[in-house]
Design a protein around this motif. Structure first.
Motif, mmCIF file in Angstrom:
data_model
loop_
_atom_site.group_PDB
_atom_site.id
_atom_site.type_symbol
_atom_site.label_atom_id
_atom_site.label_comp_id
_atom_site.label_asym_id
_atom_site.label_seq_id
_atom_site.Cartn_x
_atom_site.Cartn_y
_atom_site.Cartn_z
ATOM 1 N N PHE A 437 0.850 -1.185 0.000
ATOM 2 C CA PHE A 437 0.000 0.000 0.000
ATOM 3 C C PHE A 437 0.893 1.246 0.000
ATOM 4 N N ASN A 438 0.527 2.238 -0.819
ATOM 5 C CA ASN A 438 1.409 3.393 -1.005
ATOM 6 C C ASN A 438 0.877 4.686 -0.401
ATOM 7 N N GLY A 439 -0.174 4.629 0.393
ATOM 8 C CA GLY A 439 -0.745 5.834 0.979
ATOM 9 C C GLY A 439 -1.975 6.329 0.251
ATOM 10 N N SER A 440 -2.207 5.827 -0.981
ATOM 11 C CA SER A 440 -3.446 6.113 -1.708
ATOM 12 C C SER A 440 -4.159 4.813 -2.054
ATOM 13 N N SER A 441 -3.789 3.739 -1.362
ATOM 14 C CA SER A 441 -4.302 2.406 -1.674
ATOM 15 C C SER A 441 -5.362 1.974 -0.675
ATOM 16 N N HIS A 442 -6.110 0.961 -1.061
ATOM 17 C CA HIS A 442 -7.026 0.307 -0.130
ATOM 18 C C HIS A 442 -7.510 -1.004 -0.732
ATOM 19 N N LEU A 443 -7.951 -1.900 0.130
ATOM 20 C CA LEU A 443 -8.689 -3.098 -0.260
ATOM 21 C C LEU A 443 -10.006 -3.080 0.508
ATOM 22 N N ARG A 444 -11.068 -3.526 -0.147
ATOM 23 C CA ARG A 444 -12.411 -3.450 0.431
ATOM 24 C C ARG A 444 -13.010 -4.853 0.528
ATOM 25 N N TYR A 445 -13.633 -5.139 1.678
ATOM 26 C CA TYR A 445 -14.217 -6.455 1.940
ATOM 27 C C TYR A 445 -15.634 -6.296 2.483
ATOM 28 N N LYS A 446 -16.333 -7.391 2.514
ATOM 29 C CA LYS A 446 -17.634 -7.402 3.180
ATOM 30 C C LYS A 446 -17.434 -7.067 4.656
ATOM 31 N N GLY A 447 -18.326 -6.242 5.191
ATOM 32 C CA GLY A 447 -18.191 -5.838 6.590
ATOM 33 C C GLY A 447 -18.451 -6.976 7.555
ATOM 34 N N LEU A 448 -18.020 -6.770 8.796
ATOM 35 C CA LEU A 448 -18.198 -7.803 9.816
ATOM 36 C C LEU A 448 -19.653 -7.943 10.242
ATOM 37 N N GLY A 449 -20.455 -6.899 10.020
ATOM 38 C CA GLY A 449 -21.885 -6.991 10.310
ATOM 39 C C GLY A 449 -22.163 -7.317 11.759
ATOM 40 N N GLU A 450 -22.960 -8.395 11.947
ATOM 41 C CA GLU A 450 -23.331 -8.806 13.298
ATOM 42 C C GLU A 450 -22.359 -9.823 13.886
ATOM 43 N N GLY A 600 -12.991 -5.186 -3.906
ATOM 44 C CA GLY A 600 -12.444 -4.126 -4.748
ATOM 45 C C GLY A 600 -11.238 -3.522 -4.081
ATOM 46 N N GLY A 601 -10.623 -2.602 -4.761
ATOM 47 C CA GLY A 601 -9.441 -1.941 -4.216
ATOM 48 C C GLY A 601 -8.824 -1.037 -5.251
ATOM 49 N N ALA A 602 -7.759 -0.377 -4.859
ATOM 50 C CA ALA A 602 -7.095 0.562 -5.769
ATOM 51 C C ALA A 602 -5.647 0.747 -5.350
ATOM 52 N N ASN A 603 -4.785 0.923 -6.359
ATOM 53 C CA ASN A 603 -3.371 1.263 -6.176
ATOM 54 C C ASN A 603 -2.629 0.257 -5.300
ATOM 55 N N VAL A 604 -2.982 -1.010 -5.418
ATOM 56 C CA VAL A 604 -2.295 -2.057 -4.661
ATOM 57 C C VAL A 604 -1.258 -2.701 -5.568
ATOM 58 N N ASN A 605 -0.030 -2.757 -5.091
ATOM 59 C CA ASN A 605 1.059 -3.352 -5.867
ATOM 60 C C ASN A 605 1.631 -4.522 -5.087
ATOM 61 N N ASN A 606 2.673 -5.135 -5.621
ATOM 62 C CA ASN A 606 3.321 -6.251 -4.943
ATOM 63 C C ASN A 606 4.397 -5.756 -3.996
ATOM 64 N N CYS A 607 4.427 -6.344 -2.822
ATOM 65 C CA CYS A 607 5.484 -6.077 -1.851
ATOM 66 C C CYS A 607 6.739 -6.876 -2.226
ATOM 67 N N PRO A 608 7.929 -6.332 -2.047
ATOM 68 C CA PRO A 608 9.140 -7.125 -2.270
ATOM 69 C C PRO A 608 9.182 -8.309 -1.288
ATOM 70 N N HIS A 609 8.931 -9.507 -1.802
ATOM 71 C CA HIS A 609 8.832 -10.699 -0.960
ATOM 72 C C HIS A 609 9.108 -11.927 -1.824
ATOM 73 N N PRO A 610 9.689 -12.981 -1.274
ATOM 74 C CA PRO A 610 9.977 -14.181 -2.079
ATOM 75 C C PRO A 610 8.751 -14.774 -2.760
ATOM 76 N N CYS A 611 7.561 -14.602 -2.194
ATOM 77 C CA CYS A 611 6.362 -15.187 -2.803
ATOM 78 C C CYS A 611 6.040 -14.588 -4.166
ATOM 79 N N VAL A 612 6.524 -13.361 -4.417
ATOM 80 C CA VAL A 612 6.230 -12.716 -5.700
ATOM 81 C C VAL A 612 6.838 -13.515 -6.852
ATOM 82 N N ALA A 613 7.939 -14.213 -6.632
ATOM 83 C CA ALA A 613 8.592 -15.010 -7.669
ATOM 84 C C ALA A 613 7.904 -16.357 -7.876
ATOM 85 N N LYS A 614 6.832 -16.648 -7.173
ATOM 86 C CA LYS A 614 6.080 -17.907 -7.281
ATOM 87 C C LYS A 614 6.982 -19.127 -7.115
#
Length: 825
Positions: A437-450, A600-614
């Motif tokens: 996340f770069n400061g203008s990013s977000h990810l959106r999920y279903k709320g926790l509700g009840e 949904g979401g916006a401006n989400v990129n990959n973090c430098p991490h070994p998993c990115v190389a699959k």
């Protein structure tokens, strides 16, 4: 109500020898019979003069003559001239004005003939006054005028601010924000406080300077220019605007601040552009047929001459209209208010909307004068409130791709990219593994509700790159009020806050966390009690005030930031988004697939991490564990990298089948090179068959009586290349290179010598293949299709690798496989 008529003979007609008729002025006043009216109630009479008769029939007009309604006409003058007090002759504007009245007359009648806003002060009789013969017991002691050739009186700047309309703003309760000099603290309908800053200032407390070039109006904003001069009968207006709402006042000006008398207004009403104007005897309305384009630039042209007006929106249809009554001139004394009503009142009597315009204006031109929106002396505006600088134009230079949205900042515009894309213009497709996340990013999920009513437990693993930022938020209402829970960083400390409806409570970590390192935070809440666990720090806890114990969170859950901080509770201290990486989120004991479950979401990129190389391959799932990972493999995969043995074929109805476009395109090349690594125990069998569907053309590699054979079609011939120098059915791994180049074939086995010996046979063209036969078969073919070739079985053995044209590695998991097992070694 009692209706009173006062008929006055105009003074100029008494001494004019050229006129043989009277000017009739009918002034109508309504008198309330419930109150006593003194004579001074009528001490100011407004009128516009007109003559009986027709132009061209002995009219005395020196320059121009205009026929009015009902057998009336009036005189006028050309540009740079002004009508004299006699009502028919003209004087040059900047020349010395000589009155045609008696030398003893001490009154100035300049412009009074055609200015209905001329003011007559009526006092006691003066027996020496030459006009007293016609109006007994009355003396005209002074006549003043604010005609187009004179300097017009401007409403005092202070009164513009003091009387500014605030109908759209709720001021319930005290408003305590410090808005600086000239700023106004207001509350919206939800009670939230904000500052309406004076023109040239912005910021939470109106503490920042602003150079306005293209103003943005918020619906409660406005700015004021000096009153129009020389526009009493002719107005040509051009405005370019970018509306964010279908209703609002664009421009408003007139004679009085209470909308009594002359006025003109340009506004948006239900999406259409509307022009309203009143010359003093009835309102005219002109409305566009088309609606404005929201959040896009629109061009409006307006033209008014006397009673008539037309307007045009975005170069489309010309809408026309006409005002009512005898009068044709508009007197302008009030400032020109842009974007809102300013200090004007009684809007409901004249306009269908009372709210201000919401959006941007980048160009305003009236009578060939282009306005500067800045505050005087740098600009031309005399006052303003709630004005921001428009940033929409910056987005025209940032063409976001793949559904990206342009977001404007203080000095720039950036693209807000949807999930799966990144780059300055969202042009890069990203296979997300560990979100950053770069400061203008977000990810959106279903709320926790009840689900979080009484008990809430979640754990998050993250690596921050900034000491401040919102990590997790879920609320009860879209305006930020009501229940909420939030996890954020502030000055390097971790804080958790929540509100059960009786007041918010906050728990803070004992120590700051380190930037650039992975941390694990857990929240455990039961009823009013919340406990915060941060790495190996001491646990911290808090209890919410009041008696409520349940937490209701029906809104969306946000990770890493929010779309708009206006939806976040005002009790949350931080107003910026998280900067860093998040690798794990567990809620209520369940591991949340961070990317798979995002709505949904916006401006989400990959973090430098070994998993990115699959590292776990295409069929494994990389599970990040701080700076390392583990692989979760599907059943049948053998090692840490989730790989498994190559496919093994039994010879009868045992094969892999490929018909995807990428594979077929690569096999259509000429020349074509096939690199195959295999082992076999059978002396006969099909190893590979390509049917391209073009007239039955094919390529095959197989074993025939122990020899490796390449076959392919070339026009009406079948080219056959036989390699019989090496045994390849010994259950050992061999690598074969088969090349087709036009009508020439070549075979190389285990880096040995190339065999180009070939035989040519007449090829009998088979029937066209069905769609199921088109494609690439490995290890064999369906038995019914195989019988139409020279082969009767597939190979008995394994195929470990197939490379096409040196760069396309065929993934040996076919779109359709039959009776394929894993090779032993």
């Amino acid at each position: 109500m009692e209706l009173t008529f006062i008929i006055v003979r105009h003074p100029a007609m008494l001494y004019s020898k050229k006129l043989s008729f009277w000017t009739i002025l009918v002034l109508m006043f309504f008198k309330d019979t419930c109150r006593t009216h003194e004579m001074d109630d009528f001490n100011k009479i407004q009128f516009e003069a007109a003559f009986q008769g027709e132009c061209g029939h002995g009219s005395p007009c020196e320059q121009l003559c205009y026929e009015l309604h009902d057998g009336m006409y009036e005189c006028d003058c050309r540009q740079d001239y002004i009508l004299r007090e006699d009502g028919y002759s003209c004087a040059e504007i900047n020349s010395t004005f000589v009155s045609s009245t008696s030398p003893q007359t001490k009154f100035n009648y300049s412009d009074v003939i055609y200015q209905k806003d001329a003011v007559l002060d009526i006092s006691e009789v003066n027996e020496n006054n030459t006009y007293s013969n016609d109006i007994p017991n009355l003396q005209i002691s002074e006549i003043t005028s604010q005609g187009p050739s004179l300097e017009q009186k401007l409403t005092e700047v202070s009164s513009v601010d003091e009387k500014r309309t605030t109908a759209s703003i709720s001021t319930t309760g005290p408003c305590i924000l410090n808005c600086g000099i000239g700023g106004i603290c207001v509350r919206n309908a939800q009670g939230r406080q904000s500052c309406l800053c004076p023109l040239g200032k912005v910021g939470t407390n109106c503490h920042k300077d602003l150079d306005v070039r293209s103003p943005r109006f918020q619906g409660s904003s406005w700015l004021a220019f000096p009153a129009l001069s020389g526009a009493y009968k002719h107005v040509q207006l051009v405005v370019e605007l970018r509306p964010e709402s279908y209703d609002g006042i664009i421009l408003l000006t007139g004679e009085r601040d209470d909308m009594v008398g002359d006025f003109m207004a340009l506004l948006l009403y239900q999406g259409r552009v509307q022009f309203r104007f009143d010359c003093g005897s009835g309102m005219g309305i002109v409305q566009s047929e088309e609606t404005v384009l929201l959040n896009q630039w629109n061009h409006i042209t307006l033209f008014r001459h006397r009673w008539d007006a037309w307007l045009q929106l975005n170069g489309k249809h010309h809408a026309q209209g006409r005002s009512k009554g005898l009068f044709s001139r508009i007197t302008f004394r009030e400032p020109v208010f842009i974007g809102g009503p300013g200090n004007t009142t009684n809007l409901a009597d004249k306009l269908p909307v009372e709210s201000g315009f919401k959006g941007c204006i980048r160009h305003l031109e009236i009578n060939d004068h282009v306005y500067n929106f800045g505050l005087e002396p740098k600009g031309e505006a005399i006052k303003g409130s709630g004005i921001e600088e428009c940033r929409a134009d910056r987005c025209s230079r940032v063409p976001c791709q793949h559904g990206g949205k342009c977001l404007t900042g203080t000095d720039s515009a950036v693209c807000l990219c949807p999930l799966g894309f990144s780059g300055d213009l969202c042009e890069i497709r990203v296979d997300l593994q560990v979100p950053a996340f770069n400061g203008s990013s977000h990810l959106r999920y279903k709320g926790l509700g009840e689900e979080a009513l009484t008990w809430l437990d979640f754990e998050i693993t993250f690596k921050p790159n900034s000491p401040d930022g919102l990590l997790l938020y879920n609320g009860h209402r879209s305006d930020g009020y009501g229940d909420f829970m939030v996890l954020y960083l502030i000055e390097g400390y971790v804080e958790f806050a929540f509100d059960l409806g009786t007041g918010s409570s906050v728990v803070t970590s004992k120590y700051r966390i380190t930037l650039g390192e992975w941390h694990k935070v857990r929240i455990s809440r039961t009823g009013r009690l919340a406990i915060l666990f941060v790495d190996n720090q001491p646990t911290m806890e808090t209890t919410s005030p009041g008696a409520f114990t349940q937490l209701s969170l029906p809104q969306n859950l946000f990770l890493g930031g929010v779309v708009n901080f206006g939806t976040v509770s005002p009790h949350v201290k931080i107003r910026s988004s998280f900067v860093g990486c998040v690798q794990s989120l567990r809620i209520g004991g369940r591991q949340i697939p961070i990317l798979a479950e995002a709505l949904g979401g916006a401006n989400v990129n990959n973090c430098p991490h070994p998993c990115v190389a699959k590292p776990c391959g295409e069929d494994g799932v990389c599970i990040p564990e701080m700076d390392y990972f583990t692989c979760r493999c599907k059943p049948g995969y053998r090692d840490q990298a989730c790989s498994k043995g190559p496919p093994s074929f039994s010879g009868i109805d045992s094969f892999l089948y490929f018909n995807d476009a990428h594979t077929l395109d690569s096999l259509m090349a000429d020349p074509i090179t096939l690199n195959i690594r295999f082992k076999s125990t059978s002396t006969d069998g099909l190893l590979l068959w390509l049917n391209n569907g073009l007239g039955g053309g094919f390529i095959s590699v197989g074993l025939e009586k122990g020899d490796l054979v390449l076959r392919f079609s070339n026009r009406n011939e079948e080219v056959v290349v036989v390699h019989n120098n090496t045994y390849v059915h010994d259950n050992l791994w061999h690598r074969v290179k088969a090349i087709r180049d036009g009508g020439t074939g070549l075979l190389i086995v285990d880096n040995g010598p190339a065999v180009t010996h070939q035989a040519v046979a007449v090829w009998r063209r088979p029937r066209p293949p069905s769609p199921d036969e088109e494609g690439l078969f490995v290890g064999g073919m369906p038995h019914a299709i195989l019988l139409r070739t020279i082969y009767r079985t597939g190979i008995k053995g394994c195929v470990a690798d197939i490379v096409i044209n040196t760069d396309y590695h065929l993934r040996l998991v076919g779109d359709r496989d039959n009776n394929v097992r894993e090779c032993d070694s």
